[in-house]
Design an enzyme around this catalytic site. Structure first.
Site, PDB file in Angstrom:
ATOM      1  N   ARG A 127       0.816  -1.234   0.000  1.00  0.00           N
ATOM      2  CA  ARG A 127       0.000   0.000   0.000  1.00  0.00           C
ATOM      3  C   ARG A 127       0.844   1.276   0.000  1.00  0.00           C
ATOM      4  NH1 ARG A 127      -3.042  -3.172   3.733  1.00  0.00           N
ATOM      5  NH2 ARG A 127      -4.683  -4.228   2.575  1.00  0.00           N
ATOM      6  N   LYS A 149       2.199  11.271 -11.489  1.00  0.00           N
ATOM      7  CA  LYS A 149       1.319  10.383 -12.254  1.00  0.00           C
ATOM      8  C   LYS A 149       2.075   9.097 -12.527  1.00  0.00           C
ATOM      9  CE  LYS A 149      -1.810  13.453 -14.722  1.00  0.00           C
ATOM     10  NZ  LYS A 149      -2.218  13.962 -16.043  1.00  0.00           N
ATOM     11  N   GLU A 191       7.937  17.834 -25.491  1.00  0.00           N
ATOM     12  CA  GLU A 191       7.334  18.170 -24.184  1.00  0.00           C
ATOM     13  C   GLU A 191       7.920  19.480 -23.640  1.00  0.00           C
ATOM     14  OE1 GLU A 191       4.744  16.532 -22.922  1.00  0.00           O
ATOM     15  OE2 GLU A 191       4.909  14.396 -23.417  1.00  0.00           O
ATOM     16  N   LYS A 233       5.851  23.028 -14.682  1.00  0.00           N
ATOM     17  CA  LYS A 233       5.068  21.853 -14.255  1.00  0.00           C
ATOM     18  C   LYS A 233       4.826  21.894 -12.746  1.00  0.00           C
ATOM     19  CE  LYS A 233       4.067  17.071 -14.672  1.00  0.00           C
ATOM     20  NZ  LYS A 233       4.174  15.825 -15.402  1.00  0.00           N
ATOM     21  N   GLU A 243      -5.444  16.745 -10.857  1.00  0.00           N
ATOM     22  CA  GLU A 243      -6.094  17.083 -12.124  1.00  0.00           C
ATOM     23  C   GLU A 243      -7.606  17.212 -12.002  1.00  0.00           C
ATOM     24  OE1 GLU A 243      -4.189  15.386 -15.594  1.00  0.00           O
ATOM     25  OE2 GLU A 243      -6.072  15.541 -16.689  1.00  0.00           O
ATOM     26  N   ARG A 247      -4.574  21.137 -14.140  1.00  0.00           N
ATOM     27  CA  ARG A 247      -3.491  20.237 -14.564  1.00  0.00           C
ATOM     28  C   ARG A 247      -3.717  19.671 -15.959  1.00  0.00           C
ATOM     29  NH1 ARG A 247      -0.019  15.745 -11.141  1.00  0.00           N
ATOM     30  NH2 ARG A 247       1.124  14.976 -12.941  1.00  0.00           N
ATOM     31  N   ASN A 251      -1.754  18.360 -20.682  1.00  0.00           N
ATOM     32  CA  ASN A 251      -2.039  17.349 -21.705  1.00  0.00           C
ATOM     33  C   ASN A 251      -2.241  17.962 -23.085  1.00  0.00           C
ATOM     34  OD1 ASN A 251      -1.885  15.056 -20.088  1.00  0.00           O
ATOM     35  ND2 ASN A 251      -3.936  15.439 -19.287  1.00  0.00           N
ATOM     36  N   HIS A 254      -2.030  15.901 -26.239  1.00  0.00           N
ATOM     37  CA  HIS A 254      -2.115  14.487 -25.860  1.00  0.00           C
ATOM     38  C   HIS A 254      -3.396  13.811 -26.352  1.00  0.00           C
ATOM     39  CE1 HIS A 254       1.259  15.654 -23.412  1.00  0.00           C
ATOM     40  NE2 HIS A 254       1.376  14.463 -22.865  1.00  0.00           N
ATOM     41  N   HIS A 258      -2.500  10.671 -28.125  1.00  0.00           N
ATOM     42  CA  HIS A 258      -2.814   9.317 -27.644  1.00  0.00           C
ATOM     43  C   HIS A 258      -3.536   8.513 -28.717  1.00  0.00           C
ATOM     44  CE1 HIS A 258      -2.560  10.243 -23.026  1.00  0.00           C
ATOM     45  NE2 HIS A 258      -1.387  10.170 -23.609  1.00  0.00           N
ATOM     46  N   HIS A 271       6.014   8.511 -27.863  1.00  0.00           N
ATOM     47  CA  HIS A 271       5.016   9.343 -27.191  1.00  0.00           C
ATOM     48  C   HIS A 271       5.228  10.825 -27.533  1.00  0.00           C
ATOM     49  CE1 HIS A 271       2.324  10.731 -24.021  1.00  0.00           C
ATOM     50  NE2 HIS A 271       3.296  11.524 -23.589  1.00  0.00           N
TER      51      HIS A 271
HETATM   52  P1  NAD Z   1      10.977   5.421 -22.681  1.00  0.00           P
HETATM   53  O1  NAD Z   1      10.893   5.307 -21.235  1.00  0.00           O
HETATM   54  O2  NAD Z   1      10.452   4.312 -23.519  1.00  0.00           O
HETATM   55  O3  NAD Z   1      12.489   5.706 -23.086  1.00  0.00           O
HETATM   56  C1  NAD Z   1      12.804   5.871 -24.431  1.00  0.00           C
HETATM   57  C2  NAD Z   1      13.932   4.920 -24.885  1.00  0.00           C
HETATM   58  O4  NAD Z   1      15.170   5.471 -24.484  1.00  0.00           O
HETATM   59  C3  NAD Z   1      13.864   3.537 -24.285  1.00  0.00           C
HETATM   60  O5  NAD Z   1      14.303   2.603 -25.241  1.00  0.00           O
HETATM   61  C4  NAD Z   1      14.848   3.630 -23.146  1.00  0.00           C
HETATM   62  O6  NAD Z   1      15.365   2.392 -22.769  1.00  0.00           O
HETATM   63  C5  NAD Z   1      15.911   4.499 -23.751  1.00  0.00           C
HETATM   64  N1  NAD Z   1      16.716   5.268 -22.822  1.00  0.00           N
HETATM   65  C6  NAD Z   1      16.314   5.879 -21.699  1.00  0.00           C
HETATM   66  N2  NAD Z   1      17.295   6.621 -21.189  1.00  0.00           N
HETATM   67  C7  NAD Z   1      18.360   6.450 -21.992  1.00  0.00           C
HETATM   68  C8  NAD Z   1      19.666   6.977 -22.002  1.00  0.00           C
HETATM   69  N3  NAD Z   1      20.068   7.880 -21.108  1.00  0.00           N
HETATM   70  N4  NAD Z   1      20.522   6.579 -22.977  1.00  0.00           N
HETATM   71  C9  NAD Z   1      20.100   5.702 -23.925  1.00  0.00           C
HETATM   72  N5  NAD Z   1      18.873   5.207 -23.999  1.00  0.00           N
HETATM   73  C10 NAD Z   1      18.004   5.576 -23.038  1.00  0.00           C
HETATM   74  O7  NAD Z   1      10.214   6.741 -23.209  1.00  0.00           O
HETATM   75  P2  NAD Z   1      10.053   8.212 -22.622  1.00  0.00           P
HETATM   76  O8  NAD Z   1       9.876   9.076 -23.798  1.00  0.00           O
HETATM   77  O9  NAD Z   1      11.075   8.536 -21.628  1.00  0.00           O
HETATM   78  O10 NAD Z   1       8.684   8.135 -21.812  1.00  0.00           O
HETATM   79  C11 NAD Z   1       7.470   7.874 -22.475  1.00  0.00           C
HETATM   80  C12 NAD Z   1       6.501   7.352 -21.446  1.00  0.00           C
HETATM   81  O11 NAD Z   1       6.295   8.333 -20.442  1.00  0.00           O
HETATM   82  C13 NAD Z   1       5.151   7.018 -22.000  1.00  0.00           C
HETATM   83  O12 NAD Z   1       4.734   5.770 -21.506  1.00  0.00           O
HETATM   84  C14 NAD Z   1       4.252   8.114 -21.478  1.00  0.00           C
HETATM   85  O13 NAD Z   1       2.920   7.713 -21.320  1.00  0.00           O
HETATM   86  C15 NAD Z   1       4.899   8.446 -20.179  1.00  0.00           C
HETATM   87  N6  NAD Z   1       4.644   9.801 -19.697  1.00  0.00           N
HETATM   88  C16 NAD Z   1       4.224   9.944 -18.406  1.00  0.00           C
HETATM   89  C17 NAD Z   1       4.007  11.192 -17.895  1.00  0.00           C
HETATM   90  C18 NAD Z   1       3.642  11.352 -16.463  1.00  0.00           C
HETATM   91  O14 NAD Z   1       3.282  12.463 -16.040  1.00  0.00           O
HETATM   92  N7  NAD Z   1       3.751  10.308 -15.660  1.00  0.00           N
HETATM   93  C19 NAD Z   1       4.200  12.330 -18.693  1.00  0.00           C
HETATM   94  C20 NAD Z   1       4.636  12.147 -20.006  1.00  0.00           C
HETATM   95  C21 NAD Z   1       4.856  10.879 -20.494  1.00  0.00           C
HETATM   96  N1  GLY Z   2       2.048  14.923 -18.362  1.00  0.00           N
HETATM   97  C1  GLY Z   2       0.826  15.436 -17.870  1.00  0.00           C
HETATM   98  C2  GLY Z   2       0.743  15.533 -16.391  1.00  0.00           C
HETATM   99  O1  GLY Z   2       1.676  15.225 -15.693  1.00  0.00           O
HETATM  100  O2  GLY Z   2      -0.264  15.933 -15.879  1.00  0.00           O
END
Ligand code: NAD
Ligand code: GLY
Length: 368
Positions: A127, A149, A191, A233, A243, A247, A251, A254, A258, A271
């Site tokens: 939890r 998130k 972003e 942010k 949100e 917030r 998006n 997005h 999406h 993404h």
């Molecule tokens: P990712 O986590 O898939 O990373 C992208 C690629 O880069 C992967 O292959 C990873 O292994 C590689 N990588 C990471 N760091 C590296 C480094 N320093 N050197 C070499 N390779 C590296 O993608 P992302 O773009 O970081 O994240 C996308 C995800 O984040 C999506 O699932 C999206 O929904 C989520 N997201 C979440 C929020 C949130 O608020 N929680 C906001 C935006 C996006």
């Molecule tokens: N990436 C959108 C949020 O964090 O709310």
């Protein structure tokens, strides 16, 4: 000996007893001093993936070793397609298998996929156990590691299963961005650019005049981009953590984005690529609603192109776009809610007539 490190900026996230700080700098991962704000505990668990673990897990292990009697490493398969229950269970298998207790600290070492999954695992395990974000992509440093998130995808919708759960600390080491593939780096810039139209046009001016330095991954330019993005942010999340309103402006891009990701199958477009293209579509919708002028849409579109991003969407068909966008978390009673630009620097969430949305899709998308 640990490499020389320097914290260039600290950005606070003010959330009462869930407040924490984002450290931004160079050489931070391997420096034990970077982790002093993280809880010490018997167990520390690094969650990473098959790409990032070989690059950075050893440095992190060495730096946090004094804080934990036992350190464990969980290496997940890499990719958005693995952001699933099955992969999440690998984290729980390891936590239970190692007898981790409720004070265990989870370190999310990777991009947004690892961060979202490790954060969700931390929210659920016993939890809730403390976790630390160690974002290694630009996207994760400017967006996903901040704000709490967490979650996974469902075949019927992206990020549909999750929780709001804040980390105890975020450490953005700019040095790790050097190994990021160019396409991933550009996806992160989408972003960064996002924050201009929704919140700060002078930041957009700054990005325009520093885009070459950013594309060269100049440390000073990156430090400013990450800091300003996190500040914007942090301000939004500080006002609306869960949100209930404001917030949602984060998006921007997005809703269409999406739909692109889900419509093509997760992983076909990154993404950030989908979000960049979704911003063009959302601005075009804003223009058709009489909110923005064409010159502004062209200005941001051109900046996205200079950042190496696609600005023309895939032709999934208007019906498919509309169907996918109705699954968006902002949708209310089946009505799609878009983040639109009311005027440069100010975003608003509202619906739009389907006919206008169809026009935007017809104008902004082409067959591959
Ligand atoms: P990712 O986590 O898939 O990373 C992208 C690629 O880069 C992967 O292959 C990873 O292994 C590689 N990588 C990471 N760091 C590296 C480094 N320093 N050197 C070499 N390779 C590296 O993608 P992302 O773009 O970081 O994240 C996308 C995800 O984040 C999506 O699932 C999206 O929904 C989520 N997201 C979440 C929020 C949130 O608020 N929680 C906001 C935006 C996006
Ligand atoms: N990436 C959108 C949020 O964090 O709310």
């Amino acid at each position: 000996m640990a490499a020389a490190s320097s914290v260039l900026h600290q950005v606070p996230i003010a959330l009462g007893d869930r407040s924490y700080s984002i450290a931004i700098g160079a050489g931070l991962i391997g420096d034990p001093a970077s982790w002093s704000a993280a809880p010490a505990a018997a167990h520390g668990v690094i969650v990473s993936n098959t790409t990032v673990a070989p690059l950075y897990a050893r440095q992190l292990q060495a730096a946090i070793a004094p804080r934990h009697q036992q350190l464990h490493l969980v290496v997940l398969p890499d990719g958005e397609v693995h952001k699933t229950w099955a992969t999440l269970n690998l984290i729980f298998d390891a936590l239970l298998g190692h007898g981790c207790d409720r004070k265990t600290v989870i370190y999310a070492l990777g991009g947004g996929v690892v961060g979202d999954m490790a954060g969700f695992a931390a929210a659920c395990y016993m939890r809730g156990v403390p976790f630390v974000q160690v974002p290694t992509t630009l996207l994760a440093q400017v967006d996903s590691s901040v704000g709490g998130k967490t979650g996974i995808n469902h075949p019927l919708g992206k990020n549909m299963i999750g929780a709001f759960y804040q980390p105890r600390l975020v450490v953005c080491d700019l040095d790790v961005l050097r190994t990021l593939p160019p396409r991933e780096f550009s996806a992160g810039l989408a972003e960064v650019i996002k924050y201009g139209p929704i919140a700060d046009t002078s930041f957009l001016d700054w990005i325009e005049s520093h885009i070459e330095a950013l594309m060269r991954r100049d440390t000073d330019a990156l430090a400013h981009a990450v800091r300003r993005s996190c500040e914007i942010k942090a301000a939004v999340v500080g006002e609306d953590e869960r949100e209930s309103g404001l917030r949602a402006v984060l998006n921007f891009g997005h809703t269409f984005g999406h739909a692109i990701e889900a419509g093509l199958g997760y992983g076909a477009w990154l993404h950030g690529e989908a979000v960049g293209c979704g911003m063009v579509m959302a601005m075009e919708l804003s223009r058709r609603l009489g909110l923005l002028d064409r010159a502004w849409v062209q200005r941001v579109t051109s900046l996205l192109r200079r950042a190496g991003l696609p600005t023309v969407g895939p032709a999934l068909g208007a019906d498919r776009y509309l169907q996918l966008m109705r699954v968006d978390k902002k949708a209310e009673a089946g009505e799609i809610r878009f983040v639109l630009i009311e005027r440069p620097g100010l975003a608003v969430v509202r619906s739009a007539p389907d006919a206008l949305v169809r026009e935007v899709i017809a104008d902004c998308c082409r067959p591959a």
